[in-house]
Write an enzyme that holds these catalytic residues in place. Structure first.
Site, PDB file in Angstrom:
ATOM      1  CE1 TYR A 105     -18.300  -7.924  -0.056  1.00 45.49           C
ATOM      2  CE2 TYR A 105     -18.471  -9.514  -1.831  1.00 45.49           C
ATOM      3  CZ  TYR A 105     -19.003  -8.475  -1.104  1.00 45.49           C
ATOM      4  OH  TYR A 105     -20.245  -8.009  -1.432  1.00 45.49           O
TER       5      TYR A 105
HETATM    6  N1  LIG Z   1     -23.247  -5.086  -2.459  1.00 45.28           N
HETATM    7  C1  LIG Z   1     -23.395  -5.258  -1.169  1.00 45.28           C
HETATM    8  O1  LIG Z   1     -23.428  -4.303  -0.372  1.00 45.28           O
HETATM    9  C2  LIG Z   1     -23.557  -6.661  -0.645  1.00 45.28           C
HETATM   10  C3  LIG Z   1     -23.914  -6.860   0.692  1.00 45.28           C
HETATM   11  C4  LIG Z   1     -24.078  -8.164   1.150  1.00 45.28           C
HETATM   12  C5  LIG Z   1     -23.889  -9.234   0.274  1.00 45.28           C
HETATM   13  N2  LIG Z   1     -23.514  -9.011  -1.011  1.00 45.28           N
HETATM   14  C6  LIG Z   1     -23.278 -10.129  -1.962  1.00 45.28           C
HETATM   15  O2  LIG Z   1     -24.384 -11.019  -1.898  1.00 45.28           O
HETATM   16  C7  LIG Z   1     -23.935 -12.341  -1.591  1.00 45.28           C
HETATM   17  C8  LIG Z   1     -24.985 -13.075  -0.807  1.00 45.28           C
HETATM   18  O3  LIG Z   1     -25.297 -12.388   0.391  1.00 45.28           O
HETATM   19  P1  LIG Z   1     -25.151 -13.026   1.855  1.00 45.28           P
HETATM   20  O4  LIG Z   1     -24.135 -14.084   1.860  1.00 45.28           O
HETATM   21  O5  LIG Z   1     -24.970 -11.890   2.784  1.00 45.28           O
HETATM   22  O6  LIG Z   1     -26.584 -13.625   2.120  1.00 45.28           O
HETATM   23  P2  LIG Z   1     -27.438 -14.884   1.555  1.00 45.28           P
HETATM   24  O7  LIG Z   1     -26.882 -15.369   0.264  1.00 45.28           O
HETATM   25  O8  LIG Z   1     -28.853 -14.454   1.641  1.00 45.28           O
HETATM   26  O9  LIG Z   1     -27.257 -15.984   2.696  1.00 45.28           O
HETATM   27  C9  LIG Z   1     -26.040 -16.614   2.915  1.00 45.28           C
HETATM   28  C10 LIG Z   1     -26.212 -17.451   4.195  1.00 45.28           C
HETATM   29  O10 LIG Z   1     -27.111 -18.511   3.956  1.00 45.28           O
HETATM   30  C11 LIG Z   1     -26.464 -19.776   4.170  1.00 45.28           C
HETATM   31  N3  LIG Z   1     -26.926 -20.658   3.077  1.00 45.28           N
HETATM   32  C12 LIG Z   1     -26.632 -20.607   1.766  1.00 45.28           C
HETATM   33  N4  LIG Z   1     -27.286 -21.548   1.068  1.00 45.28           N
HETATM   34  C13 LIG Z   1     -28.017 -22.240   1.971  1.00 45.28           C
HETATM   35  C14 LIG Z   1     -28.893 -23.340   1.875  1.00 45.28           C
HETATM   36  N5  LIG Z   1     -29.160 -23.921   0.705  1.00 45.28           N
HETATM   37  N6  LIG Z   1     -29.480 -23.807   3.010  1.00 45.28           N
HETATM   38  C15 LIG Z   1     -29.234 -23.224   4.212  1.00 45.28           C
HETATM   39  N7  LIG Z   1     -28.410 -22.166   4.367  1.00 45.28           N
HETATM   40  C16 LIG Z   1     -27.802 -21.686   3.258  1.00 45.28           C
HETATM   41  C17 LIG Z   1     -24.970 -19.486   4.104  1.00 45.28           C
HETATM   42  O11 LIG Z   1     -24.261 -20.322   4.993  1.00 45.28           O
HETATM   43  P3  LIG Z   1     -23.052 -21.289   4.486  1.00 45.28           P
HETATM   44  O12 LIG Z   1     -22.031 -20.424   3.797  1.00 45.28           O
HETATM   45  O13 LIG Z   1     -22.581 -21.867   5.781  1.00 45.28           O
HETATM   46  O14 LIG Z   1     -23.698 -22.276   3.573  1.00 45.28           O
HETATM   47  C18 LIG Z   1     -24.903 -18.049   4.634  1.00 45.28           C
HETATM   48  O15 LIG Z   1     -24.911 -18.043   6.048  1.00 45.28           O
HETATM   49  C19 LIG Z   1     -22.617 -12.111  -0.843  1.00 45.28           C
HETATM   50  O16 LIG Z   1     -21.800 -13.242  -0.875  1.00 45.28           O
HETATM   51  C20 LIG Z   1     -22.027 -10.962  -1.631  1.00 45.28           C
HETATM   52  O17 LIG Z   1     -21.434 -11.452  -2.806  1.00 45.28           O
HETATM   53  C21 LIG Z   1     -23.370  -7.744  -1.502  1.00 45.28           C
END
Ligand SMILES: NC(=O)c1ccc[n+]([C@@H]2O[C@H](COP(=O)([O-])OP(=O)(O)OC[C@H]3O[C@@H](n4cnc5c(N)ncnc54)[C@H](OP(=O)(O)O)[C@@H]3O)[C@@H](O)[C@H]2O)c1
Length: 254
Positions: free
Chosen positions: A59
């Site tokens: 990241y």
């Molecule tokens: N191990 C792996 O392979 C892997 C893969 C993917 C992700 N991850 C981990 O999982 C975490 C979360 O995954 P992700 O970021 O891909 O997906 P997520 O948490 O499902 O969604 C994040 C998205 O939702 C938006 N968001 C967050 N809170 C919100 C709310 N209350 N209302 C409206 N929109 C909202 C964020 O935008 P804003 O930032 O603009 O608020 C961002 O675009 C990552 O940060 C990472 O640490 C791990």
């Protein structure tokens, strides 16, 4: 993966791992996609009670997190930090080196050497293979988990082996937030769609790490410990699984 520390975020409980350490059920995701906000991380730690941060070497924000953690004033021993290595770091020597480098970037003196060990995107076949090759059972498996992606067989398998299931992309990267069933439930409970998704993960016994770069959304995402989704509504959400991946599909890895 690693660290100590108890609850956090407005009454957030913690789950005991086989390592003897406890991981808060709600953490803050970070990522190389969608940006990184120093102020949002400081806000999460100082104002929202977040005590669990998920990151990865890939990241590219470990050294930024060092600054945010320092500024927040939260002590290392009160914070769970997960970092993840890349597969090019596989192997004892390379893994040790990569862990130490992550620690250095994060400004912490432990994780590597790890207090708890996790894997990510491991399906049953991968975990079975790991059993053949390694004596240690991972303490955590971090896998995609949201209403469209609920791999229950894998969750059950992990539970049977005392591997804590941690779900990433709990909001399906935002895709779940406009689904009519979720917006209806949000209305019914007087909550936001994001809170419904996060609460549902937690009620299903899943450690969850929603990501946001916005302080007010992090605040919103943390307010999930003062309501309960009724069992029949949990079943509605459980029934939404359609197998879609919003991240990537680990079944392609043999
Ligand atoms: N191990 C792996 O392979 C892997 C893969 C993917 C992700 N991850 C981990 O999982 C975490 C979360 O995954 P992700 O970021 O891909 O997906 P997520 O948490 O499902 O969604 C994040 C998205 O939702 C938006 N968001 C967050 N809170 C919100 C709310 N209350 N209302 C409206 N929109 C909202 C964020 O935008 P804003 O930032 O603009 O608020 C961002 O675009 C990552 O940060 C990472 O640490 C791990």
């Amino acid at each position: 993966m690693a660290a100590a520390g108890g609850g956090g975020a407005h009454g957030c409980p913690a789950v005991l791992l086989a390592s003897g350490r406890s991981i808060p059920v709600l953490g803050l995701g970070t990522s190389h996609q969608g940006g990184y906000s120093h102020d949002a991380v400081v806000h999460a730690l100082q104002k929202c009670g977040i005590r669990h941060i998920d990151t990865a070497k890939r990241y590219g924000c470990e050294s930024l997190l060092q600054k945010a953690i320092k500024e927040s004033g939260v002590k290392r021993e009160d914070l769970w930090i997960t970092s993840k290595l890349w597969h090019s770091d596989y192997g004892y020597e390379s893994t040790t080196k990569a862990c130490l480098e992550s620690c250095e970037r994060l400004g912490v003196d432990y994780l590597g050497l790890c207090r708890s060990i996790g894997v990510s995107n491991f399906l049953i076949s991968h975990l079975e293979q790991l059993k053949e090759d390694c004596v240690i059972t991972p303490h955590v498996n971090q896998v995609e988990y949201h209403p469209f992606q609920r791999p229950q067989e894998l969750v059950d398998y992990c539970r049977s082996r005392d591997i804590v299931f941690e779900g990433y992309c709990p909001l399906a990267k935002g895709e779940a937030l406009t689904h009519p069933s979720i917006t209806q439930l949000a209305k019914k409970y007087g909550r936001t769609p994001a809170q419904i998704c996060i609460r549902w993960s937690i009620q299903n016994g899943i450690v969850t790490i929603p990501k946001s770069t916005k302080a007010e959304r992090i605040q919103e995402n943390c307010k999930v410990f003062d309501f309960t989704i009724a069992e029949d509504d949990v079943e509605i959400l459980n029934g939404m699984h359609d197998g879609r991946h919003v991240s990537w599909d680990p079944s392609l890895i043999v």
